[in-house]
Design a protein around this motif. Structure first.
Motif, PDB file in Angstrom:
ATOM      1  N   ARG A 273       0.906  -1.180  -0.103  1.00 33.65           N
ATOM      2  CA  ARG A 273      -0.010   0.247  -0.050  1.00 33.65           C
ATOM      3  C   ARG A 273       0.687   1.196  -0.134  1.00 33.65           C
ATOM      4  N   HIS A 274       1.839   1.235   0.774  1.00 30.56           N
ATOM      5  CA  HIS A 274       2.583   2.515   0.978  1.00 30.56           C
ATOM      6  C   HIS A 274       3.177   2.933  -0.342  1.00 30.56           C
ATOM      7  N   LEU A 275       4.074   1.879  -0.977  1.00 30.41           N
ATOM      8  CA  LEU A 275       4.738   2.419  -2.245  1.00 30.41           C
ATOM      9  C   LEU A 275       3.582   2.537  -3.331  1.00 30.41           C
ATOM     10  N   ILE A 276       2.584   1.940  -3.383  1.00 29.83           N
ATOM     11  CA  ILE A 276       1.465   2.009  -4.499  1.00 29.83           C
ATOM     12  C   ILE A 276       0.952   3.781  -4.305  1.00 29.83           C
ATOM     13  N   GLU A 277       0.611   4.046  -2.952  1.00 36.37           N
ATOM     14  CA  GLU A 277       0.256   5.456  -2.657  1.00 36.37           C
ATOM     15  C   GLU A 277       1.362   6.547  -3.187  1.00 36.37           C
ATOM     16  N   ALA A 278       2.435   6.188  -2.881  1.00 39.29           N
ATOM     17  CA  ALA A 278       3.499   7.062  -3.237  1.00 39.29           C
ATOM     18  C   ALA A 278       3.743   7.196  -4.628  1.00 39.29           C
ATOM     19  N   VAL A 279       3.765   6.171  -5.397  1.00 41.77           N
ATOM     20  CA  VAL A 279       4.057   6.319  -6.994  1.00 41.77           C
ATOM     21  C   VAL A 279       2.702   6.804  -7.627  1.00 41.77           C
ATOM     22  N   ASN A 280       1.577   6.277  -7.394  1.00 42.37           N
ATOM     23  CA  ASN A 280       0.549   6.548  -8.270  1.00 42.37           C
ATOM     24  C   ASN A 280      -0.264   7.876  -7.824  1.00 42.37           C
ATOM     25  N   VAL A 281      -0.239   8.279  -6.655  1.00 38.16           N
ATOM     26  CA  VAL A 281      -0.866   9.638  -6.089  1.00 38.16           C
ATOM     27  C   VAL A 281       0.129  10.524  -6.217  1.00 38.16           C
ATOM     28  N   GLN A 282       1.383  10.498  -5.342  1.00 36.02           N
ATOM     29  CA  GLN A 282       1.980  11.659  -5.055  1.00 36.02           C
ATOM     30  C   GLN A 282       2.815  11.681  -6.171  1.00 36.02           C
ATOM     31  N   GLY A 283       3.255  10.610  -7.004  1.00 39.27           N
ATOM     32  CA  GLY A 283       3.827  10.878  -8.273  1.00 39.27           C
ATOM     33  C   GLY A 283       3.077  11.612  -9.177  1.00 39.27           C
ATOM     34  N   THR A 284       1.966  11.415  -9.407  1.00 50.06           N
ATOM     35  CA  THR A 284       1.105  12.080 -10.409  1.00 50.06           C
ATOM     36  C   THR A 284       0.973  13.526 -10.003  1.00 50.06           C
ATOM     37  N   GLN A 285       0.858  13.858  -8.706  1.00 49.54           N
ATOM     38  CA  GLN A 285       1.032  15.328  -8.445  1.00 49.54           C
ATOM     39  C   GLN A 285       2.223  15.898  -8.599  1.00 49.54           C
ATOM     40  N   HIS A 286       3.369  15.214  -8.538  1.00 50.32           N
ATOM     41  CA  HIS A 286       4.549  15.825  -9.073  1.00 50.32           C
ATOM     42  C   HIS A 286       4.778  16.045 -10.277  1.00 50.32           C
ATOM     43  N   VAL A 287       4.055  15.225 -11.259  1.00 49.81           N
ATOM     44  CA  VAL A 287       3.961  15.360 -12.588  1.00 49.81           C
ATOM     45  C   VAL A 287       3.437  16.387 -13.034  1.00 49.81           C
ATOM     46  N   LEU A 288       2.365  16.857 -12.450  1.00 48.03           N
ATOM     47  CA  LEU A 288       1.112  17.834 -12.626  1.00 48.03           C
ATOM     48  C   LEU A 288       1.905  19.214 -12.268  1.00 48.03           C
ATOM     49  N   GLN A 289       2.541  19.270 -11.156  1.00 48.02           N
ATOM     50  CA  GLN A 289       3.081  20.405 -10.610  1.00 48.02           C
ATOM     51  C   GLN A 289       4.324  20.852 -11.538  1.00 48.02           C
ATOM     52  N   ALA A 290       4.942  19.827 -11.867  1.00 42.85           N
ATOM     53  CA  ALA A 290       6.099  19.926 -12.923  1.00 42.85           C
ATOM     54  C   ALA A 290       5.701  20.586 -14.141  1.00 42.85           C
ATOM     55  N   CYS A 291       4.804  20.011 -14.761  1.00 36.53           N
ATOM     56  CA  CYS A 291       3.944  20.490 -16.199  1.00 36.53           C
ATOM     57  C   CYS A 291       3.572  21.893 -15.818  1.00 36.53           C
ATOM     58  N   ILE A 292       3.034  22.132 -14.982  1.00 35.75           N
ATOM     59  CA  ILE A 292       2.592  23.858 -14.619  1.00 35.75           C
ATOM     60  C   ILE A 292       3.715  24.721 -14.414  1.00 35.75           C
ATOM     61  N   GLU A 293       4.705  24.062 -13.697  1.00 33.23           N
ATOM     62  CA  GLU A 293       5.945  25.156 -13.409  1.00 33.23           C
ATOM     63  C   GLU A 293       6.687  25.079 -14.848  1.00 33.23           C
ATOM     64  N   HIS A 294       6.649  24.133 -15.559  1.00 30.38           N
ATOM     65  CA  HIS A 294       7.813  24.406 -16.697  1.00 30.38           C
ATOM     66  C   HIS A 294       6.914  24.682 -18.208  1.00 30.38           C
ATOM     67  N   GLY A 295       5.622  24.980 -18.008  1.00 31.92           N
ATOM     68  CA  GLY A 295       4.792  25.295 -19.248  1.00 31.92           C
ATOM     69  C   GLY A 295       4.691  24.043 -20.142  1.00 31.92           C
ATOM     70  N   VAL A 296       4.308  23.078 -19.693  1.00 34.91           N
ATOM     71  CA  VAL A 296       4.388  21.775 -20.462  1.00 34.91           C
ATOM     72  C   VAL A 296       2.652  21.875 -20.827  1.00 34.91           C
ATOM     73  N   SER A 297       2.303  21.930 -21.918  1.00 33.67           N
ATOM     74  CA  SER A 297       0.934  22.251 -22.304  1.00 33.67           C
ATOM     75  C   SER A 297      -0.005  20.980 -22.337  1.00 33.67           C
ATOM     76  N   ARG A 298       0.591  19.721 -22.605  1.00 37.57           N
ATOM     77  CA  ARG A 298       0.106  18.522 -22.931  1.00 37.57           C
ATOM     78  C   ARG A 298       0.506  17.471 -21.984  1.00 37.57           C
ATOM     79  N   LEU A 299      -0.712  16.762 -21.411  1.00 38.17           N
ATOM     80  CA  LEU A 299      -0.365  15.363 -20.648  1.00 38.17           C
ATOM     81  C   LEU A 299      -1.503  14.244 -20.873  1.00 38.17           C
ATOM     82  N   VAL A 300      -0.978  13.089 -21.400  1.00 37.47           N
ATOM     83  CA  VAL A 300      -1.582  12.210 -21.631  1.00 37.47           C
ATOM     84  C   VAL A 300      -1.375  11.227 -20.562  1.00 37.47           C
ATOM     85  N   TYR A 301      -2.628  10.826 -19.707  1.00 40.89           N
ATOM     86  CA  TYR A 301      -2.329  10.042 -18.356  1.00 40.89           C
ATOM     87  C   TYR A 301      -3.034   8.646 -18.800  1.00 40.89           C
ATOM     88  N   THR A 302      -2.058   7.375 -18.424  1.00 46.27           N
ATOM     89  CA  THR A 302      -2.488   6.121 -18.864  1.00 46.27           C
ATOM     90  C   THR A 302      -2.990   5.766 -17.500  1.00 46.27           C
TER      91      THR A 302
END
Length: 386
Positions: free
Chosen positions: A88-117
């Motif tokens: 559970r711990h690793l699943i939460e960290a990768v799938n939830v927190q990891g996705t938040q990191h990707v979203l934040q980085a896209c916003i900070e660096h002007g990445v305009s497109r994101l496709v989530y699997t």
């Protein structure tokens, strides 16, 4: 993809089976590719594909990799099958927190497109679904039988909610979408097929379960690649951002009984197809017991469960979905594939009928079946003193 020649794509989890296949397809179209993963690529990369080793749980590493990308394919996840589903711990960290990191980085660096699997599992939790579509609501989080499905739901919700978020320094807005694929197959797939072949060769695959009329879906890796490329293109202004904020079910569009789907693999490797059929309820009970045992002894011996409860539902209960939305909005047209190339791939690596089957494997399976039957029978006996 008409715009691929001038774009830079970052693929999280890019060194996995599907990520590498997607990268190769994009590269052939002239795109610049960055692979971000915790593991190094198993295959030799062309010189102009960049590999960045990093952990999606570390924001600084994600931010560094994403800087300069035009589009991100967020594939990285954890806990899809087997004993991984119980961490559970690793699943939460990768799938939830990891996705938040990707979203934040896209916003900070002007990445305009994101496709989530994403996954079918965001709406499925063991209930029958026939030709469902994207109007189906998310399965309530507390009804998910596993951490992976629950966290993938949370991640998909976050990705779609972020659609339209303003990017830093006036770089426009983030356009995001999610693809919900069926089970992936293809030559060289390393997560599910080797496990199945291992069970076959050890003599453990001696029964099937569920209604023979139950139907599920699969998606060939190259159909899934096509869907991702089309989804990314549909996020552009040229395509009127038509996939922006949308989710799409993706499969081969051919519902089939789970075990019949794998019959060509079993027989193609020279093994007899099982004739014994057991009820889903019994196998689910055995999976539950196995998970409880793993909870107790997993910290000491992290064994691989034969099946988890979620895997029982995913393989034994009817759930399939319409491709109408993906076809209409993305132009998705799945091509015809079968398991012949998968059989050839395994045979080329020395797999196939051996002269002796595994006595130990058969013994374990017989014991598990007998134990489950006894446990079910005892559950119907009245309590002492009642």
């Amino acid at each position: 993809m008409t715009n691929a020649r001038t774009d830079t794509f970052l693929i999280t989890g890019g060194c996995g089976y599907f990520g590498y296949r997607l990268a190769c397809s994009l590269h052939k179209k002239g795109a610049k590719i960055i692979l971000f993963d915790t593991i190094s690529p198993k295959q030799e990369l062309p010189e102009d594909i960049v590999f960045v080793q990093g952990d999606i749980r570390e924001y600084a590493q994600v931010e560094k990799a994403i800087a300069g990308a035009d589009c991100v394919f967020h594939l990285a996840s954890y806990g899809m099958s087997g004993r991984e589903q119980l961490n559970r711990h690793l699943i939460e960290a990768v799938n939830v927190q990891g996705t938040q990191h990707v979203l934040q980085a896209c916003i900070e660096h002007g990445v305009s497109r994101l496709v989530y699997t994403s996954t079918f599992n965001v709406v499925f939790g063991g209930q029958v679904i026939e030709n469902g579509d994207e109007s189906l609501p998310y399965l309530p989080l507390h009804l998910h039988p596993d951490h992976y499905s629950r966290t993938k739901s949370l991640a998909e919700m976050a990705v779609l909610k972020a659609n339209g978020t303003a990017l830093k320094e006036g770089a426009g807005v983030l356009r995001s979408c999610a693809l919900r694929p069926a089970g992936i197959y293809g030559p060289g797939e390393q997560r599910h097929l080797p496990r199945i072949v291992g069970y076959i060769e050890k003599g453990i695959f001696r029964f099937v379960y569920g209604d023979p009329k139950s139907l599920v879906e699969f998606v060939h890796v190259d159909n899934l690649v096509s869907a991702h490329e089309l989804a990314a293109e549909a996020l552009t202004s040229k395509k009127q951002h038509r996939s922006s904020g949308q989710a799409y079910f993706i499969s081969d569009g051919k519902p089939v009984n789970n075990f019949e789907f794998f019959r060509p693999l079993v027989e193609g490797l020279g093994y007899p197809f099982p004739k014994l059929r057991l009820p889903v309820s019994l196998i689910y009970f055995v999976a539950f017991l196995t998970e409880m045992i793993h909870l107790l002894i997993g910290p000491v011996y992290n064994f691989q469960p034969l099946l988890t409860r979620t895997e029982v539902y995913k393989t034994g209960v009817t759930h399939y979905f319409s491709m109408a939305k993906a076809k209409e909005e993305l132009g998705y047209e799945p091509q015809e594939y079968n398991l012949d190339e998968v059989v050839r791939w395994f045979r080329s690596r020395g797999h196939g009928k051996k002269s002796q089957s595994s006595f130990f494997g058969r013994l374990i399976l017989d014991f598990l079946i007998c134990a489950a039957l006894v446990a079910v029978a005892l559950s119907f006996l009245p309590f002492v003193g009642s």
